[in-house]
Design a protein around this motif. Structure first.
Motif, PDB file in Angstrom:
ATOM      1  N   THR A 105      50.639  29.902  47.197  1.00  0.00           N
ATOM      2  CA  THR A 105      51.766  30.840  47.106  1.00  0.00           C
ATOM      3  C   THR A 105      52.877  30.539  48.089  1.00  0.00           C
ATOM      4  O   THR A 105      53.984  31.062  47.940  1.00  0.00           O
ATOM      5  CB  THR A 105      51.297  32.285  47.352  1.00  0.00           C
ATOM      6  N   ALA A 164      46.787  33.579  40.958  1.00  0.00           N
ATOM      7  CA  ALA A 164      46.591  33.469  39.510  1.00  0.00           C
ATOM      8  C   ALA A 164      47.892  33.118  38.798  1.00  0.00           C
ATOM      9  O   ALA A 164      47.908  32.262  37.908  1.00  0.00           O
ATOM     10  CB  ALA A 164      46.018  34.772  38.962  1.00  0.00           C
ATOM     11  N   VAL A 165      48.977  33.766  39.194  1.00  0.00           N
ATOM     12  CA  VAL A 165      50.278  33.489  38.577  1.00  0.00           C
ATOM     13  C   VAL A 165      50.660  32.029  38.777  1.00  0.00           C
ATOM     14  O   VAL A 165      51.099  31.344  37.837  1.00  0.00           O
ATOM     15  CB  VAL A 165      51.360  34.436  39.138  1.00  0.00           C
ATOM     16  N   ARG A 167      47.764  43.306  38.239  1.00  0.00           N
ATOM     17  CA  ARG A 167      48.693  42.686  39.192  1.00  0.00           C
ATOM     18  C   ARG A 167      49.176  41.325  38.697  1.00  0.00           C
ATOM     19  O   ARG A 167      50.317  40.927  38.954  1.00  0.00           O
ATOM     20  CB  ARG A 167      48.010  42.561  40.560  1.00  0.00           C
ATOM     21  N   THR A 168      48.315  40.615  37.978  1.00  0.00           N
ATOM     22  CA  THR A 168      48.725  39.331  37.411  1.00  0.00           C
ATOM     23  C   THR A 168      49.765  39.534  36.316  1.00  0.00           C
ATOM     24  O   THR A 168      50.756  38.794  36.240  1.00  0.00           O
ATOM     25  CB  THR A 168      47.492  38.579  36.867  1.00  0.00           C
ATOM     26  N   VAL A 204      46.508  37.644  29.321  1.00  0.00           N
ATOM     27  CA  VAL A 204      45.775  38.150  30.483  1.00  0.00           C
ATOM     28  C   VAL A 204      44.680  39.073  29.976  1.00  0.00           C
ATOM     29  O   VAL A 204      44.955  40.156  29.441  1.00  0.00           O
ATOM     30  CB  VAL A 204      46.706  38.894  31.464  1.00  0.00           C
ATOM     31  N   TYR A 264      44.317  33.933  31.300  1.00  0.00           N
ATOM     32  CA  TYR A 264      43.633  34.374  32.510  1.00  0.00           C
ATOM     33  C   TYR A 264      42.368  35.075  32.056  1.00  0.00           C
ATOM     34  O   TYR A 264      42.428  36.073  31.329  1.00  0.00           O
ATOM     35  CB  TYR A 264      44.527  35.322  33.309  1.00  0.00           C
ATOM     36  N   ALA A 284      46.136  37.872  42.654  1.00  0.00           N
ATOM     37  CA  ALA A 284      47.054  37.834  41.514  1.00  0.00           C
ATOM     38  C   ALA A 284      48.177  36.826  41.730  1.00  0.00           C
ATOM     39  O   ALA A 284      48.584  36.127  40.790  1.00  0.00           O
ATOM     40  CB  ALA A 284      47.634  39.218  41.262  1.00  0.00           C
ATOM     41  N   THR A 288      42.701  42.840  39.336  1.00  0.00           N
ATOM     42  CA  THR A 288      43.531  41.630  39.432  1.00  0.00           C
ATOM     43  C   THR A 288      44.381  41.436  38.184  1.00  0.00           C
ATOM     44  O   THR A 288      45.497  40.932  38.265  1.00  0.00           O
ATOM     45  CB  THR A 288      42.678  40.374  39.662  1.00  0.00           C
ATOM     46  N   LEU A 327      53.516  37.917  36.487  1.00  0.00           N
ATOM     47  CA  LEU A 327      54.023  37.056  35.423  1.00  0.00           C
ATOM     48  C   LEU A 327      55.298  37.626  34.815  1.00  0.00           C
ATOM     49  O   LEU A 327      56.278  36.906  34.594  1.00  0.00           O
ATOM     50  CB  LEU A 327      52.958  36.901  34.338  1.00  0.00           C
TER      51      LEU A 327
END
Length: 288
Positions: free
Chosen positions: A269, A181-182, A25-26, A15, A74, A178, A22, A30
């Motif tokens: 999500t 993104a995950v 939080r990602t 990351v 990321y 985020a 972001t 994860l």
């Protein structure tokens, strides 16, 4: 959805920008899901649940260590660089050569594929990676709750200054960005697509001011400036070209460029995107 790709056993997710809005939080998402994470930043600052690694876009000597043992990345491009492709694309090609198989790029809803700046990275991404996604979030809800100029001005004098007029924006929660993104990084199938991320409703800055005032119990007013007024005001704080670009983004909002709502957060999500009022209550109630 196209190529399938299970995570390489023992491989980590890198990351970049791991202490940012972001990125942090990602990393948390994860780590909470049990993934091995390398948290990259210029200082190599420790981030809970991740292995810290020093990373500087402008120092290629930091890139090899960051990519060691990684199969997904990321990508948060360098902030404020008018030509991020010049440093991001060589890194991404190096990442692919190092067996990184999936990249998720953070761009913005205002930047089209092939457009200026990060748009050029977006355009090149499918030619470098078999598995990829580009996240193009709308304007962050956290602009009104964190360290952004809007948030600071709200706290100091209860005003929001823009050149957006009555234009509306479907502001998006950084937590939702985020979460997407995950999923884009870890789902068995890569999205291989351009994802415009928004909140559940488009709001004018007048609407935002009213909600913040209701949540905090303090007066907050949106003052609408002309494009020229906003450009000149920003030019006192930054290079003129960048000031003109930012003022131009406000003008585009006034003309309706961001008045759209997508279902990408829900689709990726499995839950609805959070409303601005919900985020304001979470982050601002009792803070003023």
């Amino acid at each position: 959805m196209s190529r399938a790709g299970a995570a390489t056993p023992g491989a980590a997710v890198l990351v970049i920008g791991a202490t940012g809005t972001t990125g942090s939080r990602t990393v948390a998402g994860l780590a909470a899901a049990g993934h091995t994470v390398k948290a990259a930043g210029r200082s190599g600052t420790p981030v809970a649940g991740a292995e810290p690694v020093r990373f500087d876009w402008y120092d290629p000597g930091t890139h090899a260590a960051a990519l060691t043992g990684v199969d997904r990345v990321y990508v948060v491009p360098p902030v404020g660089d008018p030509d991020p492709a010049a440093v991001v694309l060589p890194f991404l090609r190096r990442a692919r050569a190092a067996d990184v198989r999936r990249a998720v790029l953070l761009s913005a809803s205002s930047i089209e594929n092939g457009g200026p700046a990060v748009g050029l990275v977006h355009q090149a991404l499918p030619d470098i990676f078999d598995e990829w996604a580009v996240l193009r979030p709308s304007w962050f809800m956290q602009n009104f709750t964190g360290g952004h100029e809007h948030a600071r001005r709200i706290r100091t004098d209860g005003t929001i200054l823009t050149a957006t007029g009555r234009g509306r924006v479907a502001f998006v929660d950084a937590e939702d960005i985020a979460a997407v993104a995950v999923r884009a990084l870890t789902d068995v199938r890569s999205p291989d697509t351009d994802l415009v991320l928004t909140g559940p409703e488009a709001l004018s800055y007048d609407d935002v001011a009213a909600i913040v005032a209701e949540v905090t119990g303090r007066p907050v007013v949106h003052h609408s400036l002309s494009y020229e007024e906003m450009r000149d005001r920003l030019a006192a704080l930054m290079p003129g070209e960048f000031a003109a670009m930012l003022a131009g983004m406000d003008r585009a909002i006034a003309e309706g460029a961001e008045d759209r709502v997508t279902d990408c957060v829900q689709r990726l999500t499995g839950r609805p995107a959070r409303s601005f009022r919900a985020v304001a209550e979470r982050e601002l109630r009792g803070a003023h």
